[in-house]
Design an enzyme around this catalytic site. Structure first.
Site, PDB file in Angstrom:
ATOM      1  N   ASP A   1     -20.451  38.065 -13.278  1.00 59.23           N
ATOM      2  CA  ASP A   1     -19.883  38.875 -12.366  1.00 59.23           C
ATOM      3  C   ASP A   1     -18.642  38.625 -11.979  1.00 59.23           C
ATOM      4  O   ASP A   1     -18.523  37.353 -11.372  1.00 59.23           O
ATOM      5  CB  ASP A   1     -21.061  38.715 -11.301  1.00 59.23           C
ATOM      6  CG  ASP A   1     -20.757  39.903 -10.081  1.00 59.23           C
ATOM      7  OD1 ASP A   1     -19.547  40.018  -9.762  1.00 59.23           O
ATOM      8  OD2 ASP A   1     -21.738  39.972  -9.335  1.00 59.23           O
TER       9      ASP A   1
ATOM     10  N   TYR B   1     -24.882  36.480  -5.986  1.00 66.68           N
ATOM     11  CA  TYR B   1     -24.979  37.496  -5.238  1.00 66.68           C
ATOM     12  C   TYR B   1     -26.552  37.680  -4.858  1.00 66.68           C
ATOM     13  O   TYR B   1     -27.462  37.742  -5.977  1.00 66.68           O
ATOM     14  CB  TYR B   1     -24.481  38.700  -5.733  1.00 66.68           C
ATOM     15  CG  TYR B   1     -24.428  39.947  -5.157  1.00 66.68           C
ATOM     16  CD1 TYR B   1     -24.008  39.910  -3.765  1.00 66.68           C
ATOM     17  CD2 TYR B   1     -25.168  40.893  -5.450  1.00 66.68           C
ATOM     18  CE1 TYR B   1     -24.021  41.224  -3.205  1.00 66.68           C
ATOM     19  CE2 TYR B   1     -25.254  42.308  -4.653  1.00 66.68           C
ATOM     20  CZ  TYR B   1     -24.790  42.277  -3.478  1.00 66.68           C
ATOM     21  OH  TYR B   1     -24.859  43.340  -2.790  1.00 66.68           O
TER      22      TYR B   1
ATOM     23  N   LYS C   1     -16.191  47.203  -4.555  1.00 66.24           N
ATOM     24  CA  LYS C   1     -15.356  46.579  -3.571  1.00 66.24           C
ATOM     25  C   LYS C   1     -14.026  46.656  -4.201  1.00 66.24           C
ATOM     26  O   LYS C   1     -13.421  47.818  -3.706  1.00 66.24           O
ATOM     27  CB  LYS C   1     -15.635  44.917  -4.140  1.00 66.24           C
ATOM     28  CG  LYS C   1     -17.098  44.718  -4.090  1.00 66.24           C
ATOM     29  CD  LYS C   1     -17.574  44.688  -2.661  1.00 66.24           C
ATOM     30  CE  LYS C   1     -19.221  44.512  -2.379  1.00 66.24           C
ATOM     31  NZ  LYS C   1     -20.146  43.737  -3.356  1.00 66.24           N
TER      32      LYS C   1
ATOM     33  N   ARG D   1     -24.879  63.442 -18.367  1.00 71.66           N
ATOM     34  CA  ARG D   1     -25.520  62.176 -18.021  1.00 71.66           C
ATOM     35  C   ARG D   1     -24.784  61.116 -18.748  1.00 71.66           C
ATOM     36  O   ARG D   1     -24.590  59.891 -18.305  1.00 71.66           O
ATOM     37  CB  ARG D   1     -26.863  61.743 -18.344  1.00 71.66           C
ATOM     38  CG  ARG D   1     -27.828  60.932 -17.734  1.00 71.66           C
ATOM     39  CD  ARG D   1     -29.169  61.001 -17.887  1.00 71.66           C
ATOM     40  NE  ARG D   1     -29.572  60.913 -19.205  1.00 71.66           N
ATOM     41  CZ  ARG D   1     -30.564  61.835 -19.593  1.00 71.66           C
ATOM     42  NH1 ARG D   1     -31.168  62.759 -18.951  1.00 71.66           N
ATOM     43  NH2 ARG D   1     -30.828  61.921 -20.801  1.00 71.66           N
TER      44      ARG D   1
HETATM   45  C1  LIG Z   1     -21.576  43.814  -3.852  1.00 73.76           C
HETATM   46  C2  LIG Z   1     -21.719  42.885  -4.764  1.00 73.76           C
HETATM   47  C3  LIG Z   1     -22.593  43.400  -5.942  1.00 73.76           C
HETATM   48  C4  LIG Z   1     -23.320  44.724  -5.681  1.00 73.76           C
HETATM   49  O1  LIG Z   1     -22.674  46.034  -5.656  1.00 73.76           O
HETATM   50  P1  LIG Z   1     -22.775  47.095  -4.916  1.00 73.76           P
HETATM   51  O2  LIG Z   1     -21.927  48.280  -5.366  1.00 73.76           O
HETATM   52  O3  LIG Z   1     -23.048  46.909  -3.314  1.00 73.76           O
HETATM   53  O4  LIG Z   1     -24.331  47.358  -5.584  1.00 73.76           O
HETATM   54  C5  LIG Z   1     -22.796  42.550  -7.030  1.00 73.76           C
HETATM   55  N1  LIG Z   1     -22.036  41.472  -7.097  1.00 73.76           N
HETATM   56  C6  LIG Z   1     -21.222  40.844  -6.356  1.00 73.76           C
HETATM   57  C7  LIG Z   1     -20.644  39.608  -6.439  1.00 73.76           C
HETATM   58  C8  LIG Z   1     -21.199  41.709  -5.071  1.00 73.76           C
HETATM   59  O5  LIG Z   1     -20.222  41.148  -4.109  1.00 73.76           O
END
Ligand SMILES: *Cc1c(COP(=O)(O)O)cnc(C)c1O
Length: 389
Positions: A181, A109, A206, A56
């Protein structure tokens, strides 16, 4: 030797000499880790956040990915978690407890907003949303119990750019932790630690993964926050699988080449759309007329493949006809993979501190790695459908 970004993306975290000269790290599948002795077990427990101790906590595959992302972002440490939203929730819960207050950007988000409004609220943590353009004015919103100032620049639907250094300076004056973020820019196009950020979250899903095949989040941070963040996310049981780490690291190796192309194609599409009579505005920070363009130019090193298009007024059915008939632009959430996407944005309801008013419907486009001329041909046919032809 100082290594530049594309060199780091290519090599950071790889240790071929430790693996028989093989370029990529092996994929460790691990739960149990066997110790040499009780003494060894106890020694490793002391070092459990920095060594192989139990599945983990991570394996050399996890550590290779974390090392590479930290290097690219100019962070000291990184912790991989099972999704981008896991990175958001893990980072917030690392610094917030009952009775605390968090300042959250209004353009965040949407699932981050839902997390604040449901989970944080349930634990007695209060959220205040602030105008993304607040700048140094954030100081007036900081309360004695404010522990975190959270930024997302640009917002992933509205693309406002925040004055990160001004907000970070005001937040630090009041001992708040600054979390950002950085998913849109990726570690290549914005360097948060040069602008006063303490902790960074990524939806690695992403651009880091880049191939639409893995859910992953990464939290990067300064050394002084590592134990606190690792204690929290490990304590919640967040762990990532070896295969997923391997794929994320494989994606990261080509992020330099991919993002250069995403950037160029997005700008080509944005400029083409801008000249179309159906379009009211294009929301893209690298366009000179974009409201946050000057801040983007001052702080960012590039722009990625995600941007918005605000149309003149058209019926919902026409917008749906445009999107439904797209050949190359898929309709789906997430982005950052090699393929192009187009989704309708419904933004009005997702704001509380500010108003988001536009003349017509908004769609969000992710410019993929297809030939830009083919994408433009697809868009042109889509605009015909939008007009009802
Ligand atoms: C997609 C996204 C997230 C969340 O990511 P996941 O892997 O889908 O949980 C967080 N912040 C931003 C800006 C995003 O575009």
């Amino acid at each position: 030797m100082t290594k530049r970004d594309r060199t780091l993306a290519t090599h950071a975290g790889n240790h071929p000499k430790a693996h028989h000269g093989i370029v990529n790290p092996p994929v460790y599948h691990a739960s149990t880790v066997l110790y040499d002795s009780v003494a060894d077990m106890r020694a490793r427990h002391k070092e459990r956040f920095n060594t192989v101790y139990y599945g983990r906590y991570g394996t050399p595959t996890t550590f290779a990915l974390e090392e590479a992302v930290a290097a690219l972002e100019e962070a000291d440490r990184a912790v991989a978690v099972p999704s981008g939203l896991g990175a958001v929730s893990g980072a917030l819960l690392s610094f917030l407890g009952a009775g605390d207050h968090v300042l959250m950007v209004d353009s965040t988000y949407e699932p981050t907003r839902v997390f604040c409004d449901t989970q944080l609220r349930r634990f007695g943590i209060e959220t205040t949303y602030y105008d993304p353009s607040v700048g140094a004015g954030i100081a007036a919103l900081i309360r004695p119990n404010t522990k975190v100032v959270y930024l997302e620049s640009p917002g992933s639907h509205t693309f406002e750019i925040q004055d990160v250094p001004a907000i970070a300076a005001a937040a630090h004056e009041r001992d708040c932790v600054v979390i950002l973020d950085n998913t849109w820019a990726s570690p290549l196009f914005f360097k948060p630690y040069r602008h006063g950020v303490d902790v960074v979250v990524h939806a690695a899903t992403k651009y880091i993964v880049g191939h639409s095949d893995v859910m992953m989040g990464i939290i990067t941070m300064r050394d002084r926050f590592f134990t606190q963040v690792k204690t929290q996310v490990h304590g919640m049981g967040f762990a990532v699988g070896g295969d997923d780490c391997y794929l994320a690291l494989r994606g990261l190796r080509t992020i330099g080449a991919r993002l250069a192309q995403h950037q160029q194609t997005a700008l080509t599409l944005a400029n083409w759309l801008k000249g179309r009579p159906e379009v009211a505005r294009v929301l893209h920070p690298a366009l000179p007329e974009h409201p946050g363009h000057d801040l983007w130019k001052r702080d960012f090193l590039g722009s990625s493949g995600l941007f918005g298009v605000v149309f003149n007024p058209f019926d919902d059915a026409r917008v749906a006809a445009m999107i439904d008939g797209m050949e190359l632009f898929g309709l789906g959430f997430s982005w950052g993979g090699y393929e192009s996407l187009m989704v309708p944005s419904s933004l009005g309801s997702a704001r509380t501190a500010t108003r988001w008013r536009q003349p017509g419907p908004t769609v969000r486009i992710h410019a993929g790695l297809e030939d830009p001329d083919d994408l433009i041909a697809d868009l042109a046919r889509g605009l015909d459908r939008l007009r009802g032809n």
